[in-house]
Design an enzyme around this catalytic site. Structure first.
Site, PDB file in Angstrom:
ATOM      1  NE  ARG A  73      -2.726   0.085   3.485  1.00  0.00           N
ATOM      2  CZ  ARG A  73      -3.627   0.552   4.339  1.00  0.00           C
ATOM      3  NH1 ARG A  73      -4.922   0.390   4.081  1.00  0.00           N
ATOM      4  NH2 ARG A  73      -3.284   1.175   5.422  1.00  0.00           N
ATOM      5  CB  THR A 122      -2.993   6.762  -2.378  1.00  0.00           C
ATOM      6  OG1 THR A 122      -2.156   5.605  -2.591  1.00  0.00           O
ATOM      7  CG2 THR A 122      -2.335   7.989  -2.980  1.00  0.00           C
TER       8      THR A 122
HETATM    9  C1  PRP Z   1      -0.955  -4.565   4.616  1.00  0.00           C
HETATM   10  C2  PRP Z   1      -1.654  -5.895   4.795  1.00  0.00           C
HETATM   11  C3  PRP Z   1      -2.476  -6.011   3.558  1.00  0.00           C
HETATM   12  C4  PRP Z   1      -2.857  -4.584   3.293  1.00  0.00           C
HETATM   13  C5  PRP Z   1      -4.281  -4.351   3.704  1.00  0.00           C
HETATM   14  O1  PRP Z   1       0.142  -4.692   3.772  1.00  0.00           O
HETATM   15  O2  PRP Z   1      -0.773  -6.962   4.957  1.00  0.00           O
HETATM   16  O3  PRP Z   1      -1.788  -6.570   2.472  1.00  0.00           O
HETATM   17  O4  PRP Z   1      -1.982  -3.756   4.062  1.00  0.00           O
HETATM   18  O5  PRP Z   1      -4.707  -3.108   3.377  1.00  0.00           O
HETATM   19  P1  PRP Z   1      -5.859  -2.846   2.313  1.00  0.00           P
HETATM   20  O6  PRP Z   1      -6.964  -3.786   2.623  1.00  0.00           O
HETATM   21  O7  PRP Z   1      -6.217  -1.408   2.562  1.00  0.00           O
HETATM   22  O8  PRP Z   1      -5.299  -3.034   0.936  1.00  0.00           O
HETATM   23  P2  PRP Z   1       1.107  -3.471   3.414  1.00  0.00           P
HETATM   24  O9  PRP Z   1       0.693  -2.840   2.127  1.00  0.00           O
HETATM   25  O10 PRP Z   1       1.234  -2.561   4.583  1.00  0.00           O
HETATM   26  O11 PRP Z   1       2.471  -4.188   3.095  1.00  0.00           O
HETATM   27  P3  PRP Z   1       3.420  -5.113   3.996  1.00  0.00           P
HETATM   28  O12 PRP Z   1       2.681  -6.379   4.225  1.00  0.00           O
HETATM   29  O13 PRP Z   1       4.603  -5.272   3.126  1.00  0.00           O
HETATM   30  O14 PRP Z   1       3.709  -4.382   5.277  1.00  0.00           O
HETATM   31  N1  URA Z   2      -2.349  -2.852   6.997  1.00  0.00           N
HETATM   32  C1  URA Z   2      -2.028  -3.162   8.271  1.00  0.00           C
HETATM   33  O1  URA Z   2      -1.016  -3.850   8.520  1.00  0.00           O
HETATM   34  N2  URA Z   2      -2.840  -2.714   9.251  1.00  0.00           N
HETATM   35  C2  URA Z   2      -3.931  -2.000   9.006  1.00  0.00           C
HETATM   36  O2  URA Z   2      -4.635  -1.645   9.950  1.00  0.00           O
HETATM   37  C3  URA Z   2      -4.240  -1.680   7.678  1.00  0.00           C
HETATM   38  C4  URA Z   2      -3.440  -2.130   6.688  1.00  0.00           C
END
Ligand code: PRP
Ligand code: URA
Length: 206
Positions: free
Chosen positions: A102, A106
């Site tokens: 993410r 945004t």
């Molecule tokens: C987190 C989590 C999901 C996503 C959820 O990953 O593991 O993949 O956010 O958010 P959403 O439902 O709004 O898309 P992140 O993008 O933070 O990456 P990471 O696992 O590498 O920390």
């Molecule tokens: N990703 C996370 O790890 N935590 C949240 O609450 C939302 C997105």
């Protein structure tokens, strides 16, 4: 889509430890490992079995062996926490990886990696602990479908109502298993009360 909340007391106990801001990464990994096992067991509760005779030390009886091939696909990076528990339970499972991250401003996820096994005819478990806006899960499931996945389930630790609704709209055919359905999202699109950033808490990054 149906959203199944796993209300086993142990699942709720483990989830509470994950939520606790004072839980350090080593324990966070251990609690998420155990909770993931419970969630995956629930998500595979209705797997078909294949009857076959089995010889015990005393006599022959009817055995029941797993009758469905599985695949598990973690969404990197936080979904990695749920991979080993799946492999412990189902050592023969096919494994794929989807990398999504993410954008901090945004909250829109961009895809940076995708490596998938043959998914046709397999029950595919997409594992990602946080279903926040639902953008990552929706994208991951679209990628899996484009790759031939025809039986899909989503396993997460916490969902927000917004994330669950978005996934329902994009993929009404995919059922979801979670340990908690939280109140909503904050202005940074984090789940509240939630547990914070799962990947950061898992690996100690900030
Ligand atoms: C987190 C989590 C999901 C996503 C959820 O990953 O593991 O993949 O956010 O958010 P959403 O439902 O709004 O898309 P992140 O993008 O933070 O990456 P990471 O696992 O590498 O920390
Ligand atoms: N990703 C996370 O790890 N935590 C949240 O609450 C939302 C997105």
């Amino acid at each position: 889509m149906s959203l199944k909340i796993v209300d086993h007391p142990l699942a709720q106990h483990l989830l509470s430890h994950l939520r606790d801001a004072s839980t350090p990464p080593a324990q966070f990994r251990q609690f998420s490992r155990l909770l993931s096992q419970l969630l995956i067991i629930e998500a595979t509760r209705e797997l078909p079995t294949r009857p076959a005779p089995v010889q015990t030390p005393l006599e022959e009886t009817q055995g029941h062996y797993l009758g469905q091939s599985l695949a598990v696909v973690p969404v990197l990076r936080a979904g990695l926490a749920m991979l080993e528990p799946a492999l412990d339970l189902f050592p023969e499972v096919g494994v794929g990886y989807i990398g999504l991250e993410r954008n901090h401003d945004t909250a829109i996820a961009h895809s940076y990696y995708c490596k998938l096994p043959n998914l046709v005819g397999k029950l595919t478990l997409c594992v990602d602990p946080m279903l926040a806006t639902g953008g990552s899960a929706s994208q991951a499931i679209s990628l899996l479908k484009a790759h031939g996945a025809d039986q899909l389930r989503m396993v997460s630790v916490i969902a927000s109502p917004e994330g669950a609704a978005r996934l329902q709209e994009a993929h009404p055919d995919v059922d979801v298993w979670v340990a908690g359905l939280d109140r909503g999202l904050n202005d940074k699109k984090y789940i509240v009360p939630g547990l914070g950033d799962f990947g950061d808490r898992l690996y100690g990054t900030l």
